[in-house]
Design a protein around this motif. Structure first.
Motif, PDB file in Angstrom:
ATOM      1  N   ASP A 171       2.633   2.191  -1.977  1.00 39.91           N
ATOM      2  CA  ASP A 171       2.889   2.418  -3.352  1.00 39.91           C
ATOM      3  C   ASP A 171       4.201   2.028  -3.903  1.00 39.91           C
ATOM      4  O   ASP A 171       4.914   2.898  -4.935  1.00 39.91           O
ATOM      5  CB  ASP A 171       2.734   3.984  -3.792  1.00 39.91           C
ATOM      6  CG  ASP A 171       1.921   4.484  -4.589  1.00 39.91           C
ATOM      7  OD1 ASP A 171       1.448   3.408  -5.522  1.00 39.91           O
ATOM      8  OD2 ASP A 171       1.460   5.641  -5.006  1.00 39.91           O
TER       9      ASP A 171
ATOM     10  N   GLN B 210      -2.308   3.156  -7.026  1.00 44.07           N
ATOM     11  CA  GLN B 210      -2.573   4.301  -5.896  1.00 44.07           C
ATOM     12  C   GLN B 210      -2.740   3.566  -4.780  1.00 44.07           C
ATOM     13  O   GLN B 210      -3.009   4.110  -3.637  1.00 44.07           O
ATOM     14  CB  GLN B 210      -3.974   4.810  -6.426  1.00 44.07           C
ATOM     15  CG  GLN B 210      -3.889   5.737  -7.550  1.00 44.07           C
ATOM     16  CD  GLN B 210      -5.213   6.113  -7.760  1.00 44.07           C
ATOM     17  OE1 GLN B 210      -6.140   5.363  -7.981  1.00 44.07           O
ATOM     18  NE2 GLN B 210      -5.502   7.441  -8.137  1.00 44.07           N
ATOM     19  N   GLY B 211      -2.171   2.403  -4.535  1.00 44.98           N
ATOM     20  CA  GLY B 211      -2.086   1.695  -3.337  1.00 44.98           C
ATOM     21  C   GLY B 211      -3.354   1.252  -2.494  1.00 44.98           C
ATOM     22  O   GLY B 211      -3.224   1.079  -1.277  1.00 44.98           O
TER      23      GLY B 211
ATOM     24  N   SER C 148       0.575   9.449   4.426  1.00 46.01           N
ATOM     25  CA  SER C 148      -0.014   9.090   2.954  1.00 46.01           C
ATOM     26  C   SER C 148      -1.472   8.419   3.403  1.00 46.01           C
ATOM     27  O   SER C 148      -2.229   8.504   2.768  1.00 46.01           O
ATOM     28  CB  SER C 148       0.749   8.209   2.356  1.00 46.01           C
ATOM     29  OG  SER C 148       1.199   6.851   2.980  1.00 46.01           O
TER      30      SER C 148
ATOM     31  N   ASP D 256      -6.389  -0.422   2.475  1.00 48.27           N
ATOM     32  CA  ASP D 256      -5.780   0.998   1.803  1.00 48.27           C
ATOM     33  C   ASP D 256      -4.722   1.282   2.947  1.00 48.27           C
ATOM     34  O   ASP D 256      -4.414   0.258   3.856  1.00 48.27           O
ATOM     35  CB  ASP D 256      -6.572   2.239   1.566  1.00 48.27           C
ATOM     36  CG  ASP D 256      -7.238   2.643   2.976  1.00 48.27           C
ATOM     37  OD1 ASP D 256      -7.277   1.594   4.168  1.00 48.27           O
ATOM     38  OD2 ASP D 256      -7.963   3.828   3.145  1.00 48.27           O
TER      39      ASP D 256
ATOM     40  N   THR E  18       0.860  -1.071   0.095  1.00 49.08           N
ATOM     41  CA  THR E  18       0.025  -0.033   0.037  1.00 49.08           C
ATOM     42  C   THR E  18       1.051   1.430   0.105  1.00 49.08           C
ATOM     43  O   THR E  18       0.618   2.325  -0.067  1.00 49.08           O
ATOM     44  CB  THR E  18      -1.153   0.131   1.347  1.00 49.08           C
ATOM     45  OG1 THR E  18      -0.155  -0.356   2.474  1.00 49.08           O
ATOM     46  CG2 THR E  18      -1.798  -0.929   1.154  1.00 49.08           C
TER      47      THR E  18
ATOM     48  N   PRO F 211       3.798  -0.007  -7.955  1.00 43.62           N
ATOM     49  CA  PRO F 211       2.292   0.332  -8.446  1.00 43.62           C
ATOM     50  C   PRO F 211       1.810  -0.323  -9.331  1.00 43.62           C
ATOM     51  O   PRO F 211       0.541  -0.424  -9.814  1.00 43.62           O
ATOM     52  CB  PRO F 211       2.925   1.720  -9.069  1.00 43.62           C
ATOM     53  CG  PRO F 211       4.168   1.671  -9.197  1.00 43.62           C
ATOM     54  CD  PRO F 211       4.700   1.007  -8.151  1.00 43.62           C
TER      55      PRO F 211
END
Lengths: 542, 114
Positions: free
Chosen positions: A57, A65-66, A518, A86, A55, A60
């Motif tokens: 990133d 978008q993780g 994030s 997420d 997650t 990818p």
């Protein structure tokens, strides 16, 4: 066929499979159960670590978008149940796994022999907590809440003493009522929106019209009540101090994350609905959380027992999280998540430490293991003869030298951790929260609310310091009636591990902060989440 | 029909709440059961009350969803009933254990001030 796509379901499947397999071994066979428990714990930790990596990133090409989604049974998202990973989910999963392992080690020392089915129940609890962090469906969230609750009812009764049974009855009645509120909220949301998928609820929320607006808002409010009961928001938290004080220390340690699923659910729905729907966010949540913090501070000051202080500290940390969500949330979420990490690990350590210091004060703790209490569970489940009620300490593991020195040092570290004093992670979390409050005040949040939050945050630390040093003086400096307990490595090790992981959290604060930022960024942009859930599902459909 | 349904829900909820606040464990348990009936009926009503409409869509040419009842709340009720039943059974065990350990059926494990 990409094997990575099945990763999100592992944190649910691993403990489920482990618990189910454990039941095949009769009670006296401890070794296979323990082996399974450890395999499951390590497996969850590995899965959570991989999810953290994915997650962030870093790769990818696997998850854009993780955000990873997993459609159970291959049914498309708004119709079938979907699991969503997420940053926030992965973070909470990792926290759960990180707390579960030390608790597992700690409970081998004595706790798991006080009653039957300790390890399967613990695995079911972990499964429910993981599931609640993963699911993207409101009704499925209810089911996982119930799994957590069912396991925690049984774990709370573990070692059945009269005080525990009484606390358990209150706990069950309060939480059962909260579950009914949960169901009412779900039914109202469904009748207004026609969907149970969280992303779909968020997508359809702005299109509400006419009478449905009121129903949906009422549904969200009732849902929030259910979440706040679980998250111990005032005035719905009077069950918590008694319950967490009565629970066995190892059980209470793992409960300190079970409370956080209420906070998580509030944060998740609140962020999806744009932090605007009261009382899932906004001013009502904020003042409720302020009252929670004030209640916890008073409770901390009034407690004379260490475990009770730890219980009120759990309320304090819930209140801090909720207040951060309620105050202009955008700059606050990142710091709040960092605070949450340190706070959960510290409460876990404090609860486990409690189990050892209690032994030092009253070696007559055997009341909890009294032969009168034992046969209730053992004969009821007809699993044969109970093992020795209080097996001699010498049998398992190595005793550590300088037990008093270790206890004192661990106590001081725990005090510094939970009160947020430097040099530990609690301090950085509080500092980040304070700086977040100032940012949101300069961004236009009411100054009164900001100062109120700052005041209570600082007072909370001060009250904790006062109460814990008072208890510490009585525990360690009073000469009369004190026995040096024999501590084994498997009891002391987990506490040391949790404290050291808080130190590691401090050392790696930069990296962790980047990650929680994030996560906060994702929560502040719910459209990414909604798009990931709803379109991924469309693409995967045959 | 709606008014009868609403009245039934109201009476069940009111009785359940009153019993929930009583001091005896068995009364509390009955209160929880009544509340769970009310909640289950409420979920059932969330899909809308229709008469003579099956929840299972049969045949190929039937594309009019108005002729069928919403199946989702019915399956939700099923799950909720099972979970509620299990937890109620568990609280019954706790009730008995508390009675055995304390010798009283008061929810606090001891009689209040006379």
């Amino acid at each position: 066929m990409n094997l990575w796509q099945h990763l999100p379901v592992l944190p649910i499947l691993i403990p489920l499979a482990a618990a189910a397999t454990m039941l095949l071994f009769a009670e006296p066979q401890r070794t296979p159960r323990l082996a399974l428990a450890f395999a499951s714990g390590l497996g969850q930790l590995a899965a959570a670590a991989t999810l953290l990596y994915l997650t962030s990133d870093a790769v990818p090409q696997i998850w854009a978008q993780g955000i990873g989604t997993y459609t159970i049974g291959g049914w498309r998202a708004p119709f079938g149940i979907v699991l969503v990973v997420d940053c926030l989910s992965a973070l909470m999963l990792a926290l759960n796994a990180l707390l579960a392992l030390p608790v597992l080690v700690y409970s081998i020392a004595r706790s798991d022999r006080l009653g039957v089915y300790y390890h399967p129940l613990l695995q079911f609890l972990l499964m429910g907590v993981n599931g609640a962090f993963l699911t993207g469906d409101v009704f499925n969230l209810f089911v996982f809440f119930e799994i957590v609750l069912a396991a925690s009812y049984a774990l709370l009764l573990h070692g059945a003493a009269a005080q525990r049974v009484k606390a358990a009855l209150h706990f069950i009645v309060v939480n059962l009522s909260a579950s009914f509120a949960f169901l009412l909220g779900i039914a109202m949301l469904y009748s207004a929106l026609g969907t149970l998928n969280m992303a779909d609820i968020a997508a359809r929320w702005p299109e509400l019209q006419g009478g449905n607006v009121g129903i949906a808002h009422a549904g969200a409010a009732i849902l929030a009540i259910a979440f706040l009961v679980k998250a111990a928001g005032w005035p719905l938290n009077f069950w918590l101090p008694a319950t967490y004080t009565a629970a066995h220390p190892a059980v209470a340690a793992i409960f300190s994350i079970a409370t956080k699923i209420g906070v998580y659910a509030t944060l998740r729905l609140s962020s999806l609905l744009g932090y605007s729907v009261t009382p899932l966010g906004g001013i009502w949540l904020f003042y409720g959380a302020i009252a929670t913090m004030a209640f916890a501070i008073l409770g901390i000051l009034a407690s004379r027992q260490l475990q009770r202080v730890a219980a009120f500290n759990v309320i304090l940390s819930s209140g801090t999280m909720l207040a951060a969500i309620g105050l202009g949330p955008r700059p606050m979420i990142g710091p709040a998540l960092f605070y949450l990490l340190g706070s959960v690990l510290a409460s876990g350590a404090l609860f486990m430490l409690t189990g050892m210091t209690e032994r030092m004060r009253i070696m007559a703790l055997e009341t909890a293991y009294s032969p009168a209490a034992q046969p209730v569970t053992y004969s009821a489940f007809s699993v044969g003869e109970p093992p020795e009620p209080h097996a001699p300490d010498a049998e398992i593991g190595i005793a550590i030298p300088a037990a008093m020195a270790f206890l004192g040092l661990a106590f001081v570290c725990c005090t510094l951790l939970v009160t947020g004093m430097p040099p530990f992670a609690g301090f950085i979390g509080k500092l980040a929260l304070l700086s977040g409050i100032f940012t949101s005040m300069s961004a236009g949040a009411a100054a009164l609310r900001g100062w109120l939050f700052i005041g209570l945050l600082l007072m909370g630390g001060f009250a904790g310091l006062l109460a814990l040093s008072r208890i510490g003086m009585r525990l360690f400096w009073s000469v009369t009636g004190r026995v040096t307990p024999r501590l084994r490595l498997i009891e002391a090790g987990p506490v040391a591990f949790l404290i050291l992981s808080c130190v590691a959290l401090t050392a790696a604060a930069g990296h962790v902060m980047t990650y929680v930022d994030s996560a906060a960024h994702m929560l502040n942009e719910p459209r990414t989440y909604i798009r990931a859930v709803l379109t991924d599902a469309l693409e995967k459909a045959p | 029909m709606e008014i009868v349904y609403a009245l039934v829900l109201g009476i069940l909820t009111a009785s359940g709440t009153w019993l929930l606040l009583r001091p005896r464990t068995f009364q509390v348990l009955l209160g929880l059961s009544l509340l769970s009936y009310a909640v289950n009926l409420f979920i059932f009503a969330a899909g809308g009350l229709v008469i003579d409409a099956p929840p299972i869509i049969t045949g190929v040419g039937t594309s009019d969803p108005g002729r069928f009842a919403d199946p989702l709340p019915q399956s939700l009720v099923l799950t909720a009933i099972v979970i509620g039943f299990a937890t109620t059974a568990l609280s019954l065990v706790v009730l008995l254990a508390l009675r055995g350990l304390t010798g009283t059926d008061h929810v606090d494990g001891q009689e209040g001030e006379p």
